[in-house]
Write an enzyme that holds these catalytic residues in place. Structure first.
Site, PDB file in Angstrom:
ATOM      1  N   ASN A   9       4.818  -0.456   2.889  1.00  0.00           N
ATOM      2  CA  ASN A   9       3.476   0.050   2.599  1.00  0.00           C
ATOM      3  C   ASN A   9       3.601   1.087   1.484  1.00  0.00           C
ATOM      4  OD1 ASN A   9       0.944   1.172   2.595  1.00  0.00           O
ATOM      5  ND2 ASN A   9       1.124   2.152   4.604  1.00  0.00           N
ATOM      6  N   TRP A  10       3.183   0.695   0.296  1.00  0.00           N
ATOM      7  CA  TRP A  10       3.368   1.575  -0.867  1.00  0.00           C
ATOM      8  C   TRP A  10       2.314   2.686  -0.916  1.00  0.00           C
ATOM      9  CZ3 TRP A  10       4.903  -1.636  -5.840  1.00  0.00           C
ATOM     10  CH2 TRP A  10       6.055  -2.396  -5.541  1.00  0.00           C
ATOM     11  N   LYS A  11       1.292   2.563  -0.088  1.00  0.00           N
ATOM     12  CA  LYS A  11       0.194   3.550  -0.057  1.00  0.00           C
ATOM     13  C   LYS A  11      -0.368   3.734  -1.475  1.00  0.00           C
ATOM     14  CE  LYS A  11       2.430   5.661   3.863  1.00  0.00           C
ATOM     15  NZ  LYS A  11       2.502   6.789   4.774  1.00  0.00           N
ATOM     16  N   HIS A  94      -4.274   1.533   9.881  1.00  0.00           N
ATOM     17  CA  HIS A  94      -3.240   2.545   9.627  1.00  0.00           C
ATOM     18  C   HIS A  94      -3.806   3.918   9.984  1.00  0.00           C
ATOM     19  CE1 HIS A  94      -0.376   5.074   7.526  1.00  0.00           C
ATOM     20  NE2 HIS A  94       0.450   4.030   7.519  1.00  0.00           N
ATOM     21  N   GLU A  96      -3.659   6.649   8.579  1.00  0.00           N
ATOM     22  CA  GLU A  96      -4.296   7.371   7.464  1.00  0.00           C
ATOM     23  C   GLU A  96      -5.724   6.876   7.252  1.00  0.00           C
ATOM     24  OE1 GLU A  96      -1.179   6.637   4.619  1.00  0.00           O
ATOM     25  OE2 GLU A  96       0.158   7.932   5.767  1.00  0.00           O
ATOM     26  N   GLU A 166       3.085   2.833  15.205  1.00  0.00           N
ATOM     27  CA  GLU A 166       3.440   3.934  14.318  1.00  0.00           C
ATOM     28  C   GLU A 166       2.971   5.248  14.934  1.00  0.00           C
ATOM     29  OE1 GLU A 166       3.945   2.317  10.028  1.00  0.00           O
ATOM     30  OE2 GLU A 166       1.899   3.014  10.285  1.00  0.00           O
ATOM     31  N   GLY A 172       5.795   9.827   7.703  1.00  0.00           N
ATOM     32  CA  GLY A 172       5.975  10.685   6.536  1.00  0.00           C
ATOM     33  C   GLY A 172       6.481  12.078   6.875  1.00  0.00           C
ATOM     34  N   SER A 212       8.967   7.061   9.419  1.00  0.00           N
ATOM     35  CA  SER A 212      10.200   7.624   8.849  1.00  0.00           C
ATOM     36  C   SER A 212      11.425   6.734   9.058  1.00  0.00           C
ATOM     37  CB  SER A 212      10.457   9.031   9.408  1.00  0.00           C
ATOM     38  OG  SER A 212       9.394   9.892   9.065  1.00  0.00           O
ATOM     39  N   GLY A 233       7.080   3.216   4.929  1.00  0.00           N
ATOM     40  CA  GLY A 233       6.386   3.934   3.864  1.00  0.00           C
ATOM     41  C   GLY A 233       7.382   4.394   2.807  1.00  0.00           C
ATOM     42  N   GLY A 234       7.807   5.650   2.916  1.00  0.00           N
ATOM     43  CA  GLY A 234       8.657   6.267   1.887  1.00  0.00           C
ATOM     44  C   GLY A 234       9.856   5.433   1.459  1.00  0.00           C
TER      45      GLY A 234
END
Ligand code: PEP
Length: 249
Positions: A9-11, A94, A96, A166, A172, A212, A233-234
């Site tokens: 997920n590149w956000k 998600h 967010e 998640e 994150g 993470s 993510g990251g």
């Protein structure tokens, strides 16, 4: 047989040139062919990414969609539009989106329905806050999110979904759920599905862990019996890390 999946997920990261560079770097790595690798870049990259990915096994996901096919919804993108550029998966629910865009499981369920009806596959996210976990409410939260978001689907439709657990406190933050904590929730999600749809359906749905995940901790998570991979993510913004994750089973 459940699919092993690593989805990035590149956000809201990377402009088009930066995104293409990362995609090409990912294509240059040695991805594990037994694992379904999916990338979810920002909307604006999807069309050109599909062309780059057309002769590969990498799946293409959007990070959101609108539940209507068309209409006066300024700034929105429909599933029909996503389908027209070759998108196959849509991340929905998600944390967010739930937090910053006030999406609740009911609103997300409309999107799930539209995605499924258009033949695309939702990656449906669920997860508890730190306070919910500290209060011992996490099972209740997860059960509610799963039931409200997914349980109006029929068996075949549900089998087309991918679920991502998640925990919000791990996204994150560098904090990861321990393998035991993650496995406990994954088994609980499978049990919740089995109670409604039976063991066959429950045992054939891929449930990913997210929060993470990185090469240093992936193996112990992905080797848990009910964890079928990760929503990342990251670490998905680094081609080598992303490739390593596909080998972490
Ligand atoms: C995510 O946003 O889905 C996620 C899991 O992020 P990170 O891996 O950076 O925690």
């Amino acid at each position: 047989m459940r699919q092993k999946i690593v989805a990035g997920n590149w956000k809201m990261n990377l402009d088009l040139d930066e995104g293409k560079e990362l995609l090409i770097n990912i294509l240059d790595t040695d991805l594990n062919n037994d694992v379904l690798a999916i990338v979810a870049p920002p909307y604006i990259h999807l069309n050109s990414f599909k062309r780059i990915l057309s002769h590969t096994n990498i799946g293409l996901a959007a990070q959101n969609c609108h539940h209507q096919d068309s209409g006066a919804y300024t700034g929105e993108i429909s599933v029909k539009m996503l389908k027209s550029v070759g998108v196959e998966y849509v991340i929905l629910g998600h944390s967010e989106r739930r937090e910053y865009f006030q999406e609740d499981s009911l609103a997300i369920s409309f999107k799930v329905n539209t995605v499924v009806q258009n033949g695309l596959r939702p990656i449906y996210c669920c997860g508890e806050t730190l306070i919910e976990r500290q209060d011992g409410e996490h099972f209740k939260t997860i059960a509610k999110q799963i039931k409200q978001g997914l349980f109006n689907l029929n068996e075949m439709e549900l089998l087309n979904c991918i679920i991502a657990y998640e925990p919000i406190w791990a996204i994150g933050t560098g904090e990861t759920a321990s393998p035991a904590q993650a496995q406990e929730i994954h088994a609980f999600i499978r049990k919740t599905i089995a109670q409604q749809y039976g063991d066959l359906v429950a045992n054939n749905i891929s449930i990913l862990y997210g929060g993470s995940v990185k090469p240093a901790n992936a193996q112990e998570l992905f080797n848990c019996p009910d964890i079928d991979g990760g929503l990342i993510g990251g670490a998905a913004l680094d081609a080598k890390s992303f490739a390593t994750l596909t080998h972490s089973f």
